[in-house]
Design a protein around this motif. Sequence first.
Motif, PDB file in Angstrom:
ATOM      1  N   LYS A 158       0.886  -1.305   0.038  1.00  0.00           N
ATOM      2  CA  LYS A 158      -0.063   0.100  -0.106  1.00  0.00           C
ATOM      3  C   LYS A 158       0.836   1.171   0.129  1.00  0.00           C
ATOM      4  CE  LYS A 158      -3.860  -2.303   2.588  1.00  0.00           C
ATOM      5  NZ  LYS A 158      -4.786  -2.235   3.748  1.00  0.00           N
ATOM      6  N   ASN A 159       2.176   1.111   0.772  1.00  0.00           N
ATOM      7  CA  ASN A 159       2.890   2.228   0.899  1.00  0.00           C
ATOM      8  C   ASN A 159       3.609   2.528  -0.651  1.00  0.00           C
ATOM      9  OD1 ASN A 159       2.138   2.528   3.718  1.00  0.00           O
ATOM     10  ND2 ASN A 159       4.186   1.524   4.055  1.00  0.00           N
ATOM     11  N   VAL A 160       3.885   1.658  -1.124  1.00  0.00           N
ATOM     12  CA  VAL A 160       4.322   1.663  -2.643  1.00  0.00           C
ATOM     13  C   VAL A 160       3.181   2.359  -3.655  1.00  0.00           C
ATOM     14  CG1 VAL A 160       5.159   0.423  -4.613  1.00  0.00           C
ATOM     15  CG2 VAL A 160       6.137  -0.155  -2.374  1.00  0.00           C
ATOM     16  N   GLU A 161       1.945   1.815  -3.302  1.00  0.00           N
ATOM     17  CA  GLU A 161       1.099   2.585  -4.004  1.00  0.00           C
ATOM     18  C   GLU A 161       0.736   4.100  -3.976  1.00  0.00           C
ATOM     19  OE1 GLU A 161      -2.628   0.121  -5.275  1.00  0.00           O
ATOM     20  OE2 GLU A 161      -2.442  -0.757  -3.429  1.00  0.00           O
ATOM     21  N   LEU A 162       1.097   4.243  -2.707  1.00  0.00           N
ATOM     22  CA  LEU A 162       1.019   5.756  -2.249  1.00  0.00           C
ATOM     23  C   LEU A 162       2.092   6.418  -2.938  1.00  0.00           C
ATOM     24  CD1 LEU A 162      -0.624   7.832  -0.727  1.00  0.00           C
ATOM     25  CD2 LEU A 162       0.930   7.151   1.256  1.00  0.00           C
ATOM     26  N   LEU A 163       3.249   6.027  -2.672  1.00  0.00           N
ATOM     27  CA  LEU A 163       4.517   6.584  -3.616  1.00  0.00           C
ATOM     28  C   LEU A 163       4.163   6.708  -4.940  1.00  0.00           C
ATOM     29  CD1 LEU A 163       7.562   4.940  -1.393  1.00  0.00           C
ATOM     30  CD2 LEU A 163       6.614   7.157  -1.175  1.00  0.00           C
ATOM     31  N   SER A 164       3.797   5.761  -5.382  1.00  0.00           N
ATOM     32  CA  SER A 164       3.570   5.800  -7.021  1.00  0.00           C
ATOM     33  C   SER A 164       2.402   7.081  -7.179  1.00  0.00           C
ATOM     34  CB  SER A 164       2.854   4.759  -7.458  1.00  0.00           C
ATOM     35  OG  SER A 164       3.818   3.316  -7.625  1.00  0.00           O
ATOM     36  N   SER A 165       1.369   7.454  -6.506  1.00  0.00           N
ATOM     37  CA  SER A 165       0.656   8.289  -6.595  1.00  0.00           C
ATOM     38  C   SER A 165       1.229   9.794  -6.302  1.00  0.00           C
ATOM     39  CB  SER A 165      -0.611   8.238  -5.385  1.00  0.00           C
ATOM     40  OG  SER A 165      -1.269   7.002  -5.549  1.00  0.00           O
ATOM     41  N   VAL A 166       2.224   9.665  -5.400  1.00  0.00           N
ATOM     42  CA  VAL A 166       2.927  10.973  -5.272  1.00  0.00           C
ATOM     43  C   VAL A 166       3.771  11.266  -6.503  1.00  0.00           C
ATOM     44  CG1 VAL A 166       4.719  12.229  -3.873  1.00  0.00           C
ATOM     45  CG2 VAL A 166       3.044  10.520  -2.726  1.00  0.00           C
ATOM     46  N   VAL A 167       4.268  10.403  -7.112  1.00  0.00           N
ATOM     47  CA  VAL A 167       5.116  10.788  -8.350  1.00  0.00           C
ATOM     48  C   VAL A 167       4.204  11.219  -9.342  1.00  0.00           C
ATOM     49  CG1 VAL A 167       6.459   9.523 -10.192  1.00  0.00           C
ATOM     50  CG2 VAL A 167       6.931   8.960  -7.644  1.00  0.00           C
ATOM     51  N   LYS A 168       2.989  10.441  -9.411  1.00  0.00           N
ATOM     52  CA  LYS A 168       2.223  10.971 -10.685  1.00  0.00           C
ATOM     53  C   LYS A 168       1.408  12.346 -10.320  1.00  0.00           C
ATOM     54  CE  LYS A 168       0.472   6.380 -11.772  1.00  0.00           C
ATOM     55  NZ  LYS A 168      -0.695   5.346 -11.642  1.00  0.00           N
ATOM     56  N   SER A 169       1.537  12.601  -8.924  1.00  0.00           N
ATOM     57  CA  SER A 169       1.107  14.125  -8.670  1.00  0.00           C
ATOM     58  C   SER A 169       1.783  15.253  -9.273  1.00  0.00           C
ATOM     59  CB  SER A 169       1.226  14.307  -7.149  1.00  0.00           C
ATOM     60  OG  SER A 169       2.372  14.646  -6.643  1.00  0.00           O
ATOM     61  N   PHE A 170       2.940  14.992  -9.532  1.00  0.00           N
ATOM     62  CA  PHE A 170       3.603  16.148 -10.460  1.00  0.00           C
ATOM     63  C   PHE A 170       3.220  16.397 -11.703  1.00  0.00           C
ATOM     64  CE2 PHE A 170       6.529  14.868  -6.892  1.00  0.00           C
ATOM     65  CZ  PHE A 170       7.146  15.818  -6.365  1.00  0.00           C
ATOM     66  N   THR A 171       2.368  15.380 -12.212  1.00  0.00           N
ATOM     67  CA  THR A 171       2.002  15.664 -13.575  1.00  0.00           C
ATOM     68  C   THR A 171       0.369  16.245 -13.469  1.00  0.00           C
ATOM     69  OG1 THR A 171       1.330  13.418 -13.735  1.00  0.00           O
ATOM     70  CG2 THR A 171       3.243  14.066 -14.506  1.00  0.00           C
ATOM     71  N   LEU A 172       0.002  16.404 -12.214  1.00  0.00           N
ATOM     72  CA  LEU A 172      -1.515  16.769 -11.901  1.00  0.00           C
ATOM     73  C   LEU A 172      -1.362  18.357 -11.432  1.00  0.00           C
ATOM     74  CD1 LEU A 172      -2.848  13.490 -10.274  1.00  0.00           C
ATOM     75  CD2 LEU A 172      -3.103  14.066 -12.779  1.00  0.00           C
ATOM     76  N   GLN A 173      -2.675  19.051 -11.509  1.00  0.00           N
ATOM     77  CA  GLN A 173      -2.907  20.046 -10.831  1.00  0.00           C
ATOM     78  C   GLN A 173      -2.807  20.101  -9.203  1.00  0.00           C
ATOM     79  OE1 GLN A 173      -2.677  23.142 -12.399  1.00  0.00           O
ATOM     80  NE2 GLN A 173      -2.221  22.210 -14.332  1.00  0.00           N
ATOM     81  N   MET A 174      -1.890  20.221  -8.735  1.00  0.00           N
ATOM     82  CA  MET A 174      -1.957  19.892  -7.485  1.00  0.00           C
ATOM     83  C   MET A 174      -0.878  21.105  -6.487  1.00  0.00           C
ATOM     84  SD  MET A 174      -0.921  16.470  -4.944  1.00  0.00           S
ATOM     85  CE  MET A 174      -2.206  15.571  -5.401  1.00  0.00           C
ATOM     86  N   THR A 175      -1.189  21.624  -5.254  1.00  0.00           N
ATOM     87  CA  THR A 175      -0.320  22.535  -4.882  1.00  0.00           C
ATOM     88  C   THR A 175       0.869  21.958  -4.162  1.00  0.00           C
ATOM     89  OG1 THR A 175      -1.676  22.689  -2.799  1.00  0.00           O
ATOM     90  CG2 THR A 175      -2.584  23.869  -4.566  1.00  0.00           C
ATOM     91  N   ASP A 176       1.739  22.644  -4.038  1.00  0.00           N
ATOM     92  CA  ASP A 176       2.767  22.412  -2.909  1.00  0.00           C
ATOM     93  C   ASP A 176       2.450  21.745  -1.708  1.00  0.00           C
ATOM     94  OD1 ASP A 176       4.502  22.685  -5.136  1.00  0.00           O
ATOM     95  OD2 ASP A 176       5.374  24.802  -4.461  1.00  0.00           O
ATOM     96  N   ALA A 177       1.486  22.305  -1.096  1.00  0.00           N
ATOM     97  CA  ALA A 177       1.061  21.998   0.253  1.00  0.00           C
ATOM     98  C   ALA A 177       0.391  20.668   0.045  1.00  0.00           C
ATOM     99  CB  ALA A 177       0.256  22.963   0.787  1.00  0.00           C
ATOM    100  N   GLU A 178      -0.376  20.430  -0.821  1.00  0.00           N
ATOM    101  CA  GLU A 178      -1.022  19.194  -0.908  1.00  0.00           C
ATOM    102  C   GLU A 178      -0.177  18.117  -1.210  1.00  0.00           C
ATOM    103  OE1 GLU A 178      -5.478  20.657  -2.765  1.00  0.00           O
ATOM    104  OE2 GLU A 178      -3.622  20.206  -4.131  1.00  0.00           O
ATOM    105  N   ARG A 179       0.969  18.338  -2.316  1.00  0.00           N
ATOM    106  CA  ARG A 179       1.900  17.249  -2.378  1.00  0.00           C
ATOM    107  C   ARG A 179       2.842  16.919  -1.128  1.00  0.00           C
ATOM    108  NH1 ARG A 179       3.670  19.815  -6.476  1.00  0.00           N
ATOM    109  NH2 ARG A 179       2.206  18.847  -8.018  1.00  0.00           N
ATOM    110  N   LEU A 180       3.036  18.058  -0.475  1.00  0.00           N
ATOM    111  CA  LEU A 180       3.934  17.969   0.908  1.00  0.00           C
ATOM    112  C   LEU A 180       3.188  17.233   1.850  1.00  0.00           C
ATOM    113  CD1 LEU A 180       6.690  18.449   1.922  1.00  0.00           C
ATOM    114  CD2 LEU A 180       5.562  20.545   2.842  1.00  0.00           C
ATOM    115  N   ALA A 181       1.750  17.284   1.786  1.00  0.00           N
ATOM    116  CA  ALA A 181       1.044  16.577   2.872  1.00  0.00           C
ATOM    117  C   ALA A 181       0.947  15.098   2.261  1.00  0.00           C
ATOM    118  CB  ALA A 181      -0.600  17.105   2.843  1.00  0.00           C
ATOM    119  N   LEU A 182       1.083  14.885   1.038  1.00  0.00           N
ATOM    120  CA  LEU A 182       0.796  13.364   0.689  1.00  0.00           C
ATOM    121  C   LEU A 182       2.314  12.835   0.937  1.00  0.00           C
ATOM    122  CD1 LEU A 182      -1.337  11.789  -0.761  1.00  0.00           C
ATOM    123  CD2 LEU A 182       0.106  12.403  -2.986  1.00  0.00           C
TER     124      LEU A 182
END
Length: 228
Positions: A158-182
């Motif tokens: 599950k943690n690996v899945e979450l990290l994969s989501s974080v990597v993908k977040s850099f191609t999405l409209q997400m604020t730095d604060a949201e990304r940092l929280a993730l």
Amino acid sequence: MSVTFRKWTMILVFFAAMLTPVPETQAAIPWAQIIKEAIKKVVKAVDLLVQRRQNRVIKLQNAQKTLENVMSKLKLEEIADWVKKQRDLYKEYYDELKKVKAVISYYFKIKQLAEKNLQVVEAYQRMWTLLQKDPGFTADERKYMKKVYDSILDETAKNVELLSSVVKSFTLQMTDAERLALIDKAATRVDSNYSDLLSFNRENKMLSLSRAKTQQDIDAVKALYGLP
């Protein structure tokens, strides 16, 4: 992904079990290998992103140097309007450079977490191999241990899945604060899972040692687990 990593894991393990039956105490090993491959993909993706961002840093730094060299050769007081425009441009370069470097720091944090997940899997594999050689545990005890390790590996997946989501977040409209929280959420989960594994490994070693009846048995257990 249309199918979660956990579902793929269960499917692959199921078919592996159907095609090549293995003892229950060994069943978690293939799962660990699947998780390791997923972690490697995350690390590879992060490395590629870092490389691209570092190339951007080099371009920005070169642009800054060129601009600085041009400005140093001019009589600034004679061309104030032009200088102001260039200073504004310089500020844009500087601001973008700060943003790029901040993103790179995020990437390195993600890679660090991915590598810690890898440590979890590898520590499990080493310990599980040793437990199979330890005559101090019954088959039922090993089944219980396997359930605990399965739970830890499940959290790792599950943690690996979450990290994969974080990597993908850099191609999405997400604020730095949201990304940092993730990223912080992933860090908390990875650290907790890693701590659980080390604690359970330590408990199993101490239990085996406590059951040793003779000095020869004690020495054998210490040698097996590398205890002082």
